[in-house]
Motif scaffolding. Structure first.
Motif, PDB file in Angstrom:
ATOM      1  N   LYS A 298      10.867  15.133  -6.640  1.00  0.00           N
ATOM      2  CA  LYS A 298       9.876  14.490  -5.776  1.00  0.00           C
ATOM      3  C   LYS A 298       8.743  13.915  -6.614  1.00  0.00           C
ATOM      4  O   LYS A 298       8.323  12.787  -6.431  1.00  0.00           O
ATOM      5  N   ARG A 299       8.253  14.724  -7.538  1.00  0.00           N
ATOM      6  CA  ARG A 299       7.126  14.281  -8.358  1.00  0.00           C
ATOM      7  C   ARG A 299       7.505  13.084  -9.200  1.00  0.00           C
ATOM      8  O   ARG A 299       6.665  12.239  -9.522  1.00  0.00           O
TER       9      ARG A 299
ATOM     10  N   ASP B 236       2.545   2.607  -4.693  1.00  0.00           N
ATOM     11  CA  ASP B 236       2.026   3.319  -5.872  1.00  0.00           C
ATOM     12  C   ASP B 236       3.129   4.199  -6.470  1.00  0.00           C
ATOM     13  O   ASP B 236       3.806   4.930  -5.754  1.00  0.00           O
ATOM     14  N   GLY B 237       3.315   4.080  -7.773  1.00  0.00           N
ATOM     15  CA  GLY B 237       4.312   4.890  -8.467  1.00  0.00           C
ATOM     16  C   GLY B 237       5.714   4.296  -8.457  1.00  0.00           C
ATOM     17  O   GLY B 237       6.593   4.773  -9.155  1.00  0.00           O
TER      18      GLY B 237
ATOM     19  N   ASP C 214       0.815  -1.217   0.000  1.00  0.00           N
ATOM     20  CA  ASP C 214       0.000   0.000   0.000  1.00  0.00           C
ATOM     21  C   ASP C 214       0.849   1.267   0.000  1.00  0.00           C
ATOM     22  O   ASP C 214       0.319   2.373  -0.005  1.00  0.00           O
ATOM     23  N   GLU C 215       2.177   1.116   0.006  1.00  0.00           N
ATOM     24  CA  GLU C 215       3.049   2.275  -0.168  1.00  0.00           C
ATOM     25  C   GLU C 215       3.773   2.231  -1.509  1.00  0.00           C
ATOM     26  O   GLU C 215       4.730   2.972  -1.742  1.00  0.00           O
TER      27      GLU C 215
ATOM     28  N   LEU D 206       4.077   0.744 -10.813  1.00  0.00           N
ATOM     29  CA  LEU D 206       2.788   0.406 -10.197  1.00  0.00           C
ATOM     30  C   LEU D 206       1.840   1.599 -10.156  1.00  0.00           C
ATOM     31  O   LEU D 206       2.236   2.708  -9.816  1.00  0.00           O
ATOM     32  N   ARG D 207       0.577   1.314 -10.496  1.00  0.00           N
ATOM     33  CA  ARG D 207      -0.504   2.298 -10.430  1.00  0.00           C
ATOM     34  C   ARG D 207      -1.513   1.803  -9.391  1.00  0.00           C
ATOM     35  O   ARG D 207      -1.449   0.640  -8.975  1.00  0.00           O
ATOM     36  N   PRO D 208      -2.474   2.657  -8.995  1.00  0.00           N
ATOM     37  CA  PRO D 208      -3.439   2.202  -7.986  1.00  0.00           C
ATOM     38  C   PRO D 208      -4.097   0.872  -8.375  1.00  0.00           C
ATOM     39  O   PRO D 208      -4.270  -0.020  -7.537  1.00  0.00           O
ATOM     40  N   GLN D 209      -4.444   0.715  -9.643  1.00  0.00           N
ATOM     41  CA  GLN D 209      -5.112  -0.518 -10.049  1.00  0.00           C
ATOM     42  C   GLN D 209      -4.190  -1.728  -9.926  1.00  0.00           C
ATOM     43  O   GLN D 209      -4.648  -2.857  -9.682  1.00  0.00           O
ATOM     44  N   ASP D 210      -2.876  -1.505 -10.065  1.00  0.00           N
ATOM     45  CA  ASP D 210      -1.930  -2.620  -9.909  1.00  0.00           C
ATOM     46  C   ASP D 210      -1.815  -3.047  -8.445  1.00  0.00           C
ATOM     47  O   ASP D 210      -1.619  -4.228  -8.139  1.00  0.00           O
ATOM     48  N   ILE D 211      -1.904  -2.064  -7.542  1.00  0.00           N
ATOM     49  CA  ILE D 211      -1.901  -2.372  -6.107  1.00  0.00           C
ATOM     50  C   ILE D 211      -3.048  -3.338  -5.820  1.00  0.00           C
ATOM     51  O   ILE D 211      -2.889  -4.329  -5.100  1.00  0.00           O
TER      52      ILE D 211
END
Lengths: 430, 430
Positions: free
Chosen positions: A247-248, A65-66, A62-63, A189-194
């Motif tokens: 950062k982005r 993403d991205g 859950d950490e 990883l994207r939210p849907q991959d999580i």
């Protein structure tokens, strides 16, 4: 059914593209002449070929993403792991219904299955189970009849037409088959991959560490942003710009402060940063005014690959290396800095994160103005986009407000005819 | 030169659009029928009209990337605050050079100016100062001659042609004029905007607070992701999906756990979340199987605006409100959940953050397959994009891998002719 791996550049395939580069170290040669520059594509190639991937770490999903996977993920089990109904209805044995072609068939409803943990029900010929969406099919059942289509009287269901097998069900391995590939290493990883990872029980994943980027600003006129500049001085903004950009892009920026054109101090700071960071970005020192201090310092400590990129309007970009640490010297004007961040530094960060397949958004729109080409250099012109039309933003590169006034850039290839009003152009969105 | 405010929807203008909605409370009426649904556009309108903007907070500018300004920003001073040279060369008084049309003019070089803090030099007629890029012009000077174009012997520079005023300089207020608008409230900050803010000395900014989103999952078959599901059970993934999505959209997700279809427990949790959060997202309870528990609970605690959105393939979405807190009930399948997150919930988050002008990326590509329209509902079909072609991804909505297998969606309007192979379609990128 897995992700079609071939559709994506995997980590391995990307690496392959650079075998050639890595075996020809002379290709990335030092450019001595003050005026010699390389095209943007070559600068990107150099950066990509020198950049080292960061190490790996295991983090909670859950950490993640991205982040970029550094391991390939395979399904540890069949998912969902049991045959499921996809509608509310009646679980049946399809072969029981063949004769319904001739006359209605009656099946006896022997029980009811809700979704969730359930006993191992079994269906014998002539029987049916009432079942809820998501419910586990009883052993023997191979199709589900939609509740709305069912004629039921008491515990008897009357079938009017033959039902083929596999209707309104998901088979136990239909989502993922045990051992099948789910994500290749290098996947961002994207939210849907999580969600997909959690569904197969992967609550920890191995990812590339975030690259640590040392940031140094140089310029005799610079004062810290907290100060009130006296006449002739300006606030230092590039370290803020580079920090927010890093950062982005999923990197960890570390500020090393402002150097007022002192080569010794710059040498000391770059040396220190090269021991603490994965890459170093120096802004300002590559403008002609700073007499190429950055390039001199990098040359002393390591090697310089190029001191300029041949695209207008910002040429001055130094690319060098100290031990395994890549050093990029950016032009001093914030708007020029931002252009090089978006066109060059982004490749550095992606390569370090092992994310070659990261997308850049592009949009095709019509121009509201003429854009002339330059004979020798590719031109990159900022544009704003309104109502699907691109309007070029021209201005002195020393002006900071240029930064906030554009949505993307248009490339005008060197020696081309340029573009006319109404031409469809490709805009790379920031 | 400021950002052209009129080009962007400001917070005020956006609010104006909703005055009509807010004065007609009956428009957002309770939909009673189980089958009554609203079109997507109406669902978005309802969400946007109910959502409250979050409060404001003051944060350091280097933590403000992605945040929405809740104040309009004006230039506190002229920027750069002094006339600057944009090249290396010689600062002159342009009127001195008028006669160069007839014969060369000689000027005496009386000093040299580097950039950074400098004395208040003054230029008298017939004089020139050597000056560095970024250097402060001496009083009286109004143009700079490029070093490369200058004929210099000793301390004398010879001018061959008249020089107009304002050449190779930036005037003291040319970047920003004291008091001029720089960003409107409602602006979403990007790295380049951070740089602009720092350049005008804004190292703190007032932004909208991140909305706090309560997340509840319901479903009799669900077990926590850390568990190994028994046959008939599945891992709960929606809370992870909603959490990652909310984080990426600049919200603070708070998990309230899993409810196994218990209306009383759900009532208690929703009540608690409505006191602690700015909005609540319940997933699962809006599928038919859960007998619309979510809608029942919301109806008991507040009001329900709609229980469904008329777009295929995912209809079941409940929109309601408890006191001032918006509650959205999502369908249970992760792939359906994701669709509604992207099409509906994103508007909720944007409206709460006061960011109406946030962009959705769209791409125009050709289809590799036929897409039929539905007579009654808009269809939203997932597609993958390869080589600028869109290939529809079809599959049972209960399958989780659908999530990772697409790049965006194509809308096929209800009652249209649909699309054929080779048609150009607009893809909304995830």
């Amino acid at each position: 059914m897995p992700i079609p791996w071939t559709m994506y550049q995997t980590e391995t395939r990307w690496a392959d593209q650079f075998v050639l580069v890595k075996s020809e170290p002379n290709q990335a040669k030092r450019v001595n002449s003050d005026t010699e520059t390389v095209p943007l594509e070559e600068a990107v190639r150099i950066v990509r070929s020198i950049a080292h991937k960061t190490g790996t770490e295991t983090i909670p999903v859950d950490e993640a993403d991205g982040r970029t996977l550094s391991e390939s993920i395979f399904a540890p089990d069949d998912i969902p792991g049991f045959d499921r109904a996809t509608v509310n209805g009646y679980a049946i044995i399809s072969s029981d219904t063949i004769d319904a072609q001739i006359r209605p068939i009656n099946l006896t409803i022997v029980g009811s299955i809700t979704k969730g943990l359930s006993k191992n029900h079994e269906l014998s010929p002539g029987q049916a189970f009432s079942i809820q969406t998501g419910g586990k099919l009883p052993a023997g059942a191979d199709s589900v009849i939609l509740e709305e289509d069912s004629i039921v009287q008491g515990d008897v269901i009357s079938i009017q037409h033959p039902v083929p097998p596999d209707v309104h069900i998901i088979r136990r391995d239909e989502d993922f088959k045990k051992g099948e590939p789910v994500y290749p290493a290098g996947w961002i990883l994207r939210p849907q991959d999580i969600a997909v990872l959690v569904s197969i029980g992967r609550i920890r994943v191995k990812v590339r560490k975030k690259p640590i980027i040392g940031i140094i600003s140089t310029g005799r006129e610079l004062v810290p942003s907290e100060s009130i500049p006296k006449s002739g001085e300006v606030r230092e903004v590039n370290s803020y710009l580079v920090t927010a950009f890093c950062k982005r892009q999923g990197a960890i920026p570390v500020r090393y402060g402002i150097i007022r054109d002192d080569a010794e101090e710059l040498t000391r700071l770059i040396e220190q940063a090269s021991q603490e960071c994965d890459a170093i970005i120096v802004s300002g020192g590559s403008s002609r005014d700073e007499h190429d201090i950055t390039a001199q310092v990098i040359h002393k400590l390591g090697k310089v690959y190029t001191e300029g990129i041949s695209f207008a309007p910002e040429k001055r970009t130094t690319i060098g290396q100290i031990d395994s640490v890549l050093v990029i010297g950016l032009p001093g004007h914030p708007s020029a800095t931002f252009m090089v961040l978006t066109l060059v530094v982004i490749h550095l960060l992606q390569a370090m994160k092992g994310s070659p397949n990261q997308q850049v958004y592009r949009k095709y729109v019509r121009l509201t103005d003429t854009l002339h080409a330059s004979k020798d250099s590719d031109r990159y012109i900022r544009v704003t986009i309104t109502d699907d039309k691109a309007t070029p933003v021209f201005g002195k590169s020393g002006l900071i407000h240029m930064l906030s006034q554009s949505d993307g850039i248009v490339k005008i290839p060197a020696g081309s005819k340029g573009y006319n009003v109404g031409d469809r152009v490709e805009v790379m969105i920031w």
